[in-house]
Design a protein around this motif. Structure first.
Motif, short mmCIF file in Angstrom:
data_model
loop_
_atom_site.label_atom_id
_atom_site.label_comp_id
_atom_site.label_asym_id
_atom_site.label_seq_id
_atom_site.Cartn_x
_atom_site.Cartn_y
_atom_site.Cartn_z
N ILE A 17 -46.14 94.99 79.24
CA ILE A 17 -45.76 94.37 77.97
C ILE A 17 -44.26 94.09 78.01
O ILE A 17 -43.45 95.01 78.19
N GLU A 18 -43.92 92.83 77.87
CA GLU A 18 -42.52 92.41 77.79
C GLU A 18 -42.40 91.43 76.63
O GLU A 18 -43.12 90.43 76.59
N GLU A 19 -41.51 91.72 75.74
CA GLU A 19 -41.34 90.88 74.55
C GLU A 19 -41.04 89.43 74.92
O GLU A 19 -40.16 89.15 75.74
N THR A 23 -47.78 88.20 79.70
CA THR A 23 -48.11 89.09 80.81
C THR A 23 -49.60 89.42 80.83
O THR A 23 -50.00 90.45 81.37
#
Length: 114
Positions: A17-19, A23
């Protein structure tokens, strides 16, 4: 850094999870965590078939080892057993048509290119 043993078979895959970054289909296992930088510096990524990671730059370089499957890193096709070193300032995207597991050593956070 002191001696460390990480038993990756005992760690569950977690969704990456990457803002602000898509992903979907990418999962991670952290192998080594840099407490000073407050980020993992060695980790496994599992890409499901068709998963991709957008174009980005590596300010401090990157090392990739293909544990399973195959992956496209920029223009390069990598297969099981391949190792690639990317020097500082390198840019690329990542895509796996059939899925893969990759070992990454990334000394500094990447920057997503828009």
């Amino acid at each position: 850094m002191e001696k460390q043993i990480t038993r990756s078979s005992e760690i569950d895959w977690k969704p990456l999870i990457e803002e602000g970054v898509n992903t979907a289909g990418i999962f991670s296992k952290v192998l080594s965590f840099d407490t000073t930088a407050n980020r993992p510096n060695a980790f496994l990524l599992k890409f499901e078939a068709g998963a991709s990671y957008p174009n980005h730059i590596h300010p401090a370089g990157e090392e990739i080892y293909v544990v399973e499957g195959e992956v496209r890193s920029g223009k390069d096709e990598l297969k099981k057993g391949d190792y690639m070193y990317m020097p500082p300032g390198s840019t690329h995207s990542v895509f796996s048509k059939n899925g893969c597991v990759l070992l990454f050593k990334v000394p500094e956070e990447v920057v997503i290119l828009k």
